[in-house]
Scaffold this active site. Structure first.
Site, PDB file in Angstrom:
ATOM      1  N   ASN A   9      41.867  45.545  46.258  1.00 10.26           N
ATOM      2  CA  ASN A   9      41.371  45.402  45.424  1.00 10.26           C
ATOM      3  C   ASN A   9      40.086  44.892  45.324  1.00 10.26           C
ATOM      4  OD1 ASN A   9      39.564  46.740  43.114  1.00 10.26           O
ATOM      5  ND2 ASN A   9      41.163  45.535  41.807  1.00 10.26           N
ATOM      6  N   LYS A  11      37.496  44.649  44.360  1.00 10.14           N
ATOM      7  CA  LYS A  11      36.576  44.400  42.487  1.00 10.14           C
ATOM      8  C   LYS A  11      35.187  43.899  42.908  1.00 10.14           C
ATOM      9  CE  LYS A  11      40.971  42.424  40.623  1.00 10.14           C
ATOM     10  NZ  LYS A  11      41.877  41.395  39.947  1.00 10.14           N
ATOM     11  N   HIS A  94      43.124  51.526  36.428  1.00  6.90           N
ATOM     12  CA  HIS A  94      43.007  49.596  36.880  1.00  6.90           C
ATOM     13  C   HIS A  94      42.982  49.419  35.624  1.00  6.90           C
ATOM     14  CE1 HIS A  94      42.504  45.839  37.589  1.00  6.90           C
ATOM     15  NE2 HIS A  94      42.712  46.138  38.968  1.00  6.90           N
ATOM     16  N   GLU A  96      41.878  46.970  34.249  1.00  8.90           N
ATOM     17  CA  GLU A  96      40.306  46.647  34.069  1.00  8.90           C
ATOM     18  C   GLU A  96      39.647  47.611  33.391  1.00  8.90           C
ATOM     19  OE1 GLU A  96      39.719  44.121  37.612  1.00  8.90           O
ATOM     20  OE2 GLU A  96      41.175  42.527  36.648  1.00  8.90           O
ATOM     21  N   GLU A 166      51.025  47.329  37.526  1.00  7.97           N
ATOM     22  CA  GLU A 166      50.710  45.708  36.916  1.00  7.97           C
ATOM     23  C   GLU A 166      50.355  45.444  36.643  1.00  7.97           C
ATOM     24  OE1 GLU A 166      47.429  45.972  41.175  1.00  7.97           O
ATOM     25  OE2 GLU A 166      46.512  46.806  39.182  1.00  7.97           O
ATOM     26  N   GLY A 172      45.203  38.573  38.333  1.00  9.44           N
ATOM     27  CA  GLY A 172      44.269  37.355  38.547  1.00  9.44           C
ATOM     28  C   GLY A 172      44.344  36.576  37.732  1.00  9.44           C
ATOM     29  N   SER A 211      48.819  39.347  41.341  1.00 12.49           N
ATOM     30  CA  SER A 211      48.689  37.916  42.069  1.00 12.49           C
ATOM     31  C   SER A 211      49.674  38.004  42.937  1.00 12.49           C
ATOM     32  CB  SER A 211      48.659  36.279  41.344  1.00 12.49           C
ATOM     33  OG  SER A 211      48.172  36.763  40.212  1.00 12.49           O
TER      34      SER A 211
HETATM   35  C1  PEP Z   1      44.315  43.912  41.243  1.00 10.75           C
HETATM   36  O1  PEP Z   1      43.388  43.738  40.693  1.00 10.75           O
HETATM   37  O2  PEP Z   1      44.678  44.641  41.031  1.00 10.75           O
HETATM   38  C2  PEP Z   1      45.617  42.321  41.013  1.00 10.75           C
HETATM   39  C3  PEP Z   1      46.537  43.108  41.412  1.00 10.75           C
HETATM   40  O3  PEP Z   1      44.368  41.237  41.381  1.00 10.75           O
HETATM   41  P1  PEP Z   1      44.988  40.046  41.804  1.00 10.75           P
HETATM   42  O4  PEP Z   1      46.046  40.298  42.888  1.00 10.75           O
HETATM   43  O5  PEP Z   1      44.158  39.076  41.799  1.00 10.75           O
HETATM   44  O6  PEP Z   1      46.037  39.701  40.766  1.00 10.75           O
END
Ligand code: PEP
Length: 248
Positions: A9, A11, A94, A96, A166, A172, A211
């Site tokens: 992803n 972003k 997601h 976000e 998630e 992040g 992460s």
């Molecule tokens: C994500 O944005 O779906 C995500 C898992 O980000 P990160 O791996 O940076 O935590």
């Protein structure tokens, strides 16, 4: 047997030049990768992803879509438009989008339905905040997010979808759920689906996201109910992304 899927992803990152370097780096090392691989790129770069990845082992997709098919929705992008650019996947719900753009469970379910109606595979994200985890309501939150989609589309719709667990507190932040914490929620999700349709539950790909890095990927990906990863930050580096793919 479920085939693992690792999806990047990106972003709101990238440029034509940066994407070219990233995609050629990933393509160069993809030969030895056994899992399914996809990248979800910003809308303006879908044509670039299509041109660069067509005919390769890497699928591509978007990070959002409109729940509407067409019309006066300035700034929105429909599922059919994504299909025009060869997308296989689209991320839906997601955290976000839920937190920063006010997407409710009902809107997420409509987006999920719109994606499937156009022949795209939605990657449906679910997950709890730190406050919700500490309040002991992780299963309640994840169950509610999942049930909203099942109520609208039916459990059979999950046969043509991917789920991504998630935990919001791990996205992040550099904080990863432990393999045991992640496995417990993955098992909960699969059991909930199994209660409605055992066949769908067995085939359902449930990715972990939050992460995930080369250093923690193999332990997470070896859990029985973790079927891949949704990768944010580490997907912007070809070597790190490939290392996660190889760990699968
Ligand atoms: C994500 O944005 O779906 C995500 C898992 O980000 P990160 O791996 O940076 O935590």
């Amino acid at each position: 047997m479920r085939r693992k899927l690792v999806a990047g992803n990106w972003k709101m990152h990238g440029s034509l030049a940066e994407n070219e370097a990233l995609l050629s780096g990933v393509l160069a090392g993809i030969g030895e990768v056994k899992v399914g691989v996809a990248v979800c790129v910003p809308f303006p770069y879908l044509a670039q992803a299509q041109a660069r990845l067509a005919g390769s082992k890497i699928a591509w997709g978007a990070q959002n879509l409109s729940q509407h098919a067409k019309g006066a929705f300035t700034g929105e992008v429909s599922a059919a438009m994504l299909k025009d650019f060869g997308c296989a996947y689209v991320i839906v719900g997601h955290s976000e989008r839920r937190a920063l753009f006010g997407e409710s469970d009902a809107v997420v379910a409509e987006k999920f339905a719109a994606a499937q109606a156009a022949g795209l595979t939605p990657i449906l994200c679910v997950g709890e905040t730190l406050e919700e985890r500490e309040g002991g309501i992780t299963e309640q939150v994840v169950g509610r997010q999942l049930d909203a989609v099942i109520a609208k589309c039916g459990v059979s719709a999950l046969a043509k979808a991917v789920l991504a667990y998630e935990p919001v507190w791990a996205i992040g932040t550099g904080k990863t759920a432990t393999p045991e914490q992640a496995q417990a929620v993955h098992a909960f999700i699969r059991a909930r689906v199994r209660g409605l349709d055992a066949g769908v539950a067995k085939g359902l790909i449930i990715q972990y996201g939050g992460s995930m890095k080369p250093g923690n990927a193999s332990e997470l990906l070896s859990q029985p109910d973790i079927d891949g990863g949704l990768i944010g930050g580490a997907a912007l580096n070809a070597e790190e992304f490939l290392a996660i793919c190889r760990a699968g």
